[in-house]
Design an enzyme around this catalytic site. Structure first.
Site, PDB file in Angstrom:
ATOM      1  CG  HIS A  98      -0.299  -0.181   2.522  1.00  0.00           C
ATOM      2  ND1 HIS A  98       0.053  -1.421   2.990  1.00  0.00           N
ATOM      3  CD2 HIS A  98       0.062   0.706   3.481  1.00  0.00           C
ATOM      4  CE1 HIS A  98       0.602  -1.302   4.176  1.00  0.00           C
ATOM      5  NE2 HIS A  98       0.632  -0.018   4.509  1.00  0.00           N
ATOM      6  CG  HIS A 100       0.717   5.257   4.199  1.00  0.00           C
ATOM      7  ND1 HIS A 100      -0.144   5.107   5.246  1.00  0.00           N
ATOM      8  CD2 HIS A 100       1.530   4.165   4.226  1.00  0.00           C
ATOM      9  CE1 HIS A 100       0.129   3.970   5.894  1.00  0.00           C
ATOM     10  NE2 HIS A 100       1.142   3.388   5.292  1.00  0.00           N
TER      11      HIS A 100
HETATM   12  P1  AMP Z   1       1.543   0.298   7.475  1.00  0.00           P
HETATM   13  O1  AMP Z   1       2.056   0.556   8.858  1.00  0.00           O
HETATM   14  O2  AMP Z   1       2.316   1.045   6.419  1.00  0.00           O
HETATM   15  O3  AMP Z   1       1.427  -1.190   7.191  1.00  0.00           O
HETATM   16  O4  AMP Z   1       0.100   0.946   7.428  1.00  0.00           O
HETATM   17  C1  AMP Z   1      -1.074   0.239   7.617  1.00  0.00           C
HETATM   18  C2  AMP Z   1      -2.172   1.269   7.646  1.00  0.00           C
HETATM   19  O5  AMP Z   1      -3.405   0.614   7.496  1.00  0.00           O
HETATM   20  C3  AMP Z   1      -2.241   2.071   8.952  1.00  0.00           C
HETATM   21  O6  AMP Z   1      -2.055   3.450   8.669  1.00  0.00           O
HETATM   22  C4  AMP Z   1      -3.642   1.765   9.467  1.00  0.00           C
HETATM   23  O7  AMP Z   1      -4.268   2.874  10.072  1.00  0.00           O
HETATM   24  C5  AMP Z   1      -4.365   1.340   8.207  1.00  0.00           C
HETATM   25  N1  AMP Z   1      -5.510   0.463   8.441  1.00  0.00           N
HETATM   26  C6  AMP Z   1      -5.560  -0.676   9.169  1.00  0.00           C
HETATM   27  N2  AMP Z   1      -6.791  -1.212   9.144  1.00  0.00           N
HETATM   28  C7  AMP Z   1      -7.547  -0.399   8.354  1.00  0.00           C
HETATM   29  C8  AMP Z   1      -8.920  -0.416   7.947  1.00  0.00           C
HETATM   30  N3  AMP Z   1      -9.765  -1.373   8.317  1.00  0.00           N
HETATM   31  N4  AMP Z   1      -9.345   0.593   7.143  1.00  0.00           N
HETATM   32  C9  AMP Z   1      -8.517   1.568   6.761  1.00  0.00           C
HETATM   33  N5  AMP Z   1      -7.213   1.625   7.113  1.00  0.00           N
HETATM   34  C10 AMP Z   1      -6.733   0.661   7.914  1.00  0.00           C
END
Ligand code: AMP
Length: 136
Positions: A98, A100
């Site tokens: 993903h 951001h």
């Molecule tokens: P990372 O630390 O780069 O793996 O980021 C994972 C991101 O996913 C974090 O910023 C979380 O807030 C986001 N996240 C986790 N669960 C959900 C969800 N159900 N809907 C939207 N974002 C999510």
């Protein structure tokens, strides 16, 4: 086991979608660094950037450009940061690739990371060589 983003793709878990096509989905991050923080993900199961096939990168990058412009315009922020954590040591928590897209409303609001300078020109050259040689 399916990770949370696969459940978002399948619709098993709700999300605030902002963009979608055959290859890519974008939705709001549930725990935003700033309001309007979106995530762009491939629909295909890809764990991280190392697993992404080069030929699939084009669709993803196109979506990143579209969503970046939309987050900037829609949030009214003058700037955005694009970040992708790949691997636990980089802070990756959800193991589905993903990007951001984070709006930045004012200068210095998003903390820049700590810098670790090279010991000198030789070390810098050596890193450049090692990275160049790793491209095949
Ligand atoms: P990372 O630390 O780069 O793996 O980021 C994972 C991101 O996913 C974090 O910023 C979380 O807030 C986001 N996240 C986790 N669960 C959900 C969800 N159900 N809907 C939207 N974002 C999510």
């Amino acid at each position: 086991m399916e990770n949370i983003f696969q459940k978002i793709i399948s619709g098993e878990i709700p999300s605030h979608k902002v963009y979608e096509n055959d290859y890519v989905l974008a939705f709001l991050d549930i725990n935003p660094v700033n309001k309007g923080h979106a995530l762009v993900i491939p629909k295909k199961e890809v764990k991280d950037i190392y697993e992404l096939e080069e030929k699939e990168a084009g669709e993803l990058m196109k979506a990143i450009v579209i969503v970046s412009n939309a987050v900037k315009a829609g949030s009214g922020a003058p700037a955005i940061n694009i970040v992708s954590n790949n691997g636990a040591e980089a802070g990756q928590e959800v193991f589905h690739l993903h990007f951001h897209i984070v709006p930045s409303y004012k200068k210095g609001e998003i903390q820049a990371s700590v810098h670790h300078p090279y010991d000198g020109e030789d070390e810098m050259k050596s890193f450049a060589e090692k990275i160049k040689n790793a491209i095949n």
